[in-house]
Write an enzyme that holds these catalytic residues in place. Structure first.
Site, PDB file in Angstrom:
ATOM      1  N   ARG A  45     -14.213  -0.887  -3.378  1.00  0.00           N
ATOM      2  CA  ARG A  45     -15.381  -0.448  -4.153  1.00  0.00           C
ATOM      3  C   ARG A  45     -16.123  -1.636  -4.765  1.00  0.00           C
ATOM      4  O   ARG A  45     -17.321  -1.554  -5.018  1.00  0.00           O
ATOM      5  CB  ARG A  45     -14.945   0.568  -5.224  1.00  0.00           C
ATOM      6  CG  ARG A  45     -14.011   0.052  -6.258  1.00  0.00           C
ATOM      7  CD  ARG A  45     -13.264   1.176  -6.980  1.00  0.00           C
ATOM      8  NE  ARG A  45     -12.180   1.723  -6.165  1.00  0.00           N
ATOM      9  CZ  ARG A  45     -11.394   2.739  -6.532  1.00  0.00           C
ATOM     10  NH1 ARG A  45     -11.589   3.346  -7.681  1.00  0.00           N
ATOM     11  NH2 ARG A  45     -10.430   3.165  -5.747  1.00  0.00           N
TER      12      ARG A  45
ATOM     13  N   LYS B 238       0.623  -4.718  -2.711  1.00  0.00           N
ATOM     14  CA  LYS B 238       1.132  -3.501  -2.073  1.00  0.00           C
ATOM     15  C   LYS B 238       2.589  -3.707  -1.676  1.00  0.00           C
ATOM     16  O   LYS B 238       2.991  -4.833  -1.381  1.00  0.00           O
ATOM     17  CB  LYS B 238       0.344  -3.216  -0.785  1.00  0.00           C
ATOM     18  CG  LYS B 238      -1.050  -2.661  -0.973  1.00  0.00           C
ATOM     19  CD  LYS B 238      -1.677  -2.406   0.401  1.00  0.00           C
ATOM     20  CE  LYS B 238      -3.136  -2.008   0.293  1.00  0.00           C
ATOM     21  NZ  LYS B 238      -3.344  -0.729  -0.392  1.00  0.00           N
TER      22      LYS B 238
HETATM   23  N1  BES Z   1      -7.521  -0.144   1.781  1.00  0.00           N
HETATM   24  C1  BES Z   1      -6.913   0.674   0.798  1.00  0.00           C
HETATM   25  C2  BES Z   1      -6.966   2.161   1.136  1.00  0.00           C
HETATM   26  C3  BES Z   1      -6.194   2.606   2.346  1.00  0.00           C
HETATM   27  C4  BES Z   1      -4.913   3.118   2.214  1.00  0.00           C
HETATM   28  C5  BES Z   1      -6.762   2.570   3.598  1.00  0.00           C
HETATM   29  C6  BES Z   1      -4.221   3.546   3.335  1.00  0.00           C
HETATM   30  C7  BES Z   1      -6.058   2.981   4.722  1.00  0.00           C
HETATM   31  C8  BES Z   1      -4.803   3.488   4.583  1.00  0.00           C
HETATM   32  C9  BES Z   1      -7.624   0.474  -0.527  1.00  0.00           C
HETATM   33  O1  BES Z   1      -8.159  -0.785  -0.763  1.00  0.00           O
HETATM   34  C10 BES Z   1      -6.613   0.686  -1.597  1.00  0.00           C
HETATM   35  O2  BES Z   1      -5.699  -0.060  -1.679  1.00  0.00           O
HETATM   36  N2  BES Z   1      -6.819   1.722  -2.397  1.00  0.00           N
HETATM   37  C11 BES Z   1      -5.936   2.035  -3.453  1.00  0.00           C
HETATM   38  C12 BES Z   1      -6.764   2.392  -4.657  1.00  0.00           C
HETATM   39  C13 BES Z   1      -5.981   2.490  -5.939  1.00  0.00           C
HETATM   40  C14 BES Z   1      -5.426   1.151  -6.327  1.00  0.00           C
HETATM   41  C15 BES Z   1      -6.900   3.023  -7.021  1.00  0.00           C
HETATM   42  C16 BES Z   1      -5.068   3.202  -3.018  1.00  0.00           C
HETATM   43  O3  BES Z   1      -5.548   4.075  -2.273  1.00  0.00           O
HETATM   44  O4  BES Z   1      -3.907   3.217  -3.362  1.00  0.00           O
HETATM   45 MN    MN Z   2      -6.759  -2.122  -1.582  1.00  0.00          MN
END
Ligand code: BES
Ligand code: MN
Ligand code: ZN
Length: 494
Positions: free
Chosen positions: A348, A274
């Site tokens: 997931r 990230k």
């Molecule tokens: N933990 C994150 C989702 C999240 C984002 C929670 C902001 C709280 C605040 C999750 O694991 C994630 O990174 N999801 C990705 C999925 C994508 C790579 C398909 C996302 O939402 O960008």
């Molecule tokens: Mn994630």
């Protein structure tokens, strides 16, 4: 805090502050006139007018006058009387707590006047009042300390209900709020402290204390049980993963509920790293686990007539020499294969393991909570969680409970056609969708692992961690979901 409900004159009670909740258009009502008489003439009325208090929701004023026993006087808005619901009372409770804090009151009187209030409205007020006082202060060496503790909260109502009937109500609020505070504390705790080992250890200790059965799986057992998602995600981290199960057993229960919570103690994204800004709040990625743990502790104390099982996979998601790589394929315990194209879609993967184990126990319902997708935040913002369900009756029940608890849920569709988006060229599934409807494709992925068990998935990515404070929650971990889970379980028929 001692809570009392009594009749009589509000200003006759020794207190540090008397708070009058008022709806819009009520500033000149009967109650105010009666109170004003005791204070002397129309002083109160004039003070309310001078403060430009209109009874609007969110309005709260300390008035520049004192009651006959030198109490500070405050007014709190309830908004439009016709639209006043339990959440309105909860928010008024929160505003009242802030007001009491502002005048450093330890003994608080709430003057309900001739308004008919039932115990459930008082309960909502108390919830808001208590939760508004929450602070995560352990790393603060100065300032912003918790407000002065309130020792006495006394409601003065026209027709006080029997004290005995209220005792059990306060007890159940207490258990639930302890659960919320635990969830908030855990979410706010830095990831360096709340490692998977730490969280599992705490779950064991607190679960036992609450009379629950607790089972904690370490890496060996996790591998043996083929929790392939948890193994894959944990590979990048030096911290070992844990898989926690908590069991509450009722006497002669005929129904069983399974709760599942995402426990990523820090989500860096893994090799699909990230950006720095997105990582700032990623200690919150175990909020689903925290909510399930908080709810289970409350359930252990409240002893509902239904069995409840909790399944909590816990890991960090970090890049490292052994980390899973985009393109890797995982084979799950049901032999489904998943191509991991983005290591940041890790939730997931660990939830798939937990959902399969939950479904194996053949519960009447599975409810999972997960900070799963940023896309859900884009869709619903920071105050509303997305609800996905394969069973409309279960969805309707949770939606109804959430209205009562003031934890807003909004149903999102499991669009079957979008399943194409999670088909992989090399495996059965891939762990990301096609770019659109990210919260839906994530939910569709989870659905692949619950079979036909009635299931609700709550994507709490938005409301789990508040960027700014609300009426009864400061910014940071909100404990979202605890109250809804507890109420859902408590209102199920055994
Ligand atoms: N933990 C994150 C989702 C999240 C984002 C929670 C902001 C709280 C605040 C999750 O694991 C994630 O990174 N999801 C990705 C999925 C994508 C790579 C398909 C996302 O939402 O960008
Ligand atoms: Mn994630
Ligand atoms: Zn995550």
């Amino acid at each position: 805090m001692k809570i009392r409900v009594r009749g009589g004159e509000a200003t006759a009670i020794a207190a540090d502050v008397v708070i009058v909740p008022m709806a819009t258009g009520e500033e000149d009502g009967r109650d105010v006139r009666a109170l004003a008489r005791r204070i002397g003439g129309s002083v109160l009325k004039r003070a309310i007018a001078a403060a430009r208090f209109r009874g609007r929701e969110g309005q709260a004023n300390v008035l520049p006058l004192q009651g006959p026993r030198r109490q500070a006087m405050g007014v709190v808005g309830l908004g439009d009387e016709a639209r006043l619901d339990h959440e309105g009372w909860r928010r008024a409770g929160g505003q009242s707590r802030h007001l009491a804090g502002a005048v450093s009151a330890a003994r608080v009187v709430v003057a309900c006047g001739t308004r008919a209030v039932d115990p459930t409205q008082l309960a909502a007020f108390v919830e808001g009042f208590e939760l508004a006082a929450y602070r995560f202060g352990k790393y603060k060496s100065d300032g912003e300390a918790a407000p002065l503790a309130v020792t006495d909260l006394t409601f003065v109502v026209a027709e006080p209900p029997a004290e005995t009937s209220l005792e059990s109500l306060w007890r159940s609020i207490d258990a639930t709020l302890d659960g919320v505070r635990l969830a908030r504390d855990l979410v706010n705790e830095p990831a360096a402290v709340k490692t998977p080992t730490y969280l599992a250890g705490l779950a064991k200790k607190l679960g036992k204390e609450a009379g629950l059965e607790v089972e904690v799986w370490e890496p060996k057992r996790i591998a043996k049980e083929n929790l392939a998602g948890l193994v894959a995600v944990a590979r990048g981290s030096n911290e070992e993963p844990r898989f926690v199960q908590l069991r509450y057993r009722a006497k002669d229960a005929t129904r069983r509920v399974a709760l599942v919570g995402k426990g990523i103690t820090f989500d860096s994204g893994g090799l699909s790293l990230k950006p720095a800004k997105s990582m700032e709040t990623m200690k919150c990625d175990m909020a689903g686990a925290a909510a399930v743990l908080g709810a289970m502790i409350a359930i252990g104390r409240l002893k509902p007539p239904v069995d409840v099982d909790a399944f909590i996979p816990i890991s960090e998601n970090l890049p490292g020499g052994k980390a899973q790589k985009p393109g890797d394929v995982i084979r799950f315990r049901n032999d489904k294969t998943v191509e991991v194209l983005n290591t940041d879609a890790e939730g997931r993967l660990i939830l798939a393991d937990a959902l399969m184990l939950a479904a194996d126990t053949k519960p009447d319902a599975i409810i999972d909570l997960a900070t799963l997708t940023g896309a859900c935040m884009v869709a619903l913002g920071t105050q509303v969680a997305g609800l996905f369900a394969n069973d409309q009756a279960l969805a309707d029940r949770l939606l109804a409970v959430a209205v009562e608890t003031g934890e807003p849920l909004w149903q999102m569709p499991l669009v079957a056609e979008y399943k194409d988006d999670i088909k992989s060229a090399v495996a059965d599934l891939k762990n990301i969708g096609g770019g659109h409807a990210g919260s839906i494709t994530a939910a569709l992925f989870l659905q692949e692992f619950v079979g036909t068990t009635p299931w609700v998935h709550l994507d709490i990515a938005g409301p789990a961690f508040l960027e700014k404070g609300l009426a009864y929650a400061p910014k940071g971990g909100s404990g979202f979901g605890v109250r809804t889970l507890v109420r859902y379980v408590m209102t199920l028929q055994g």
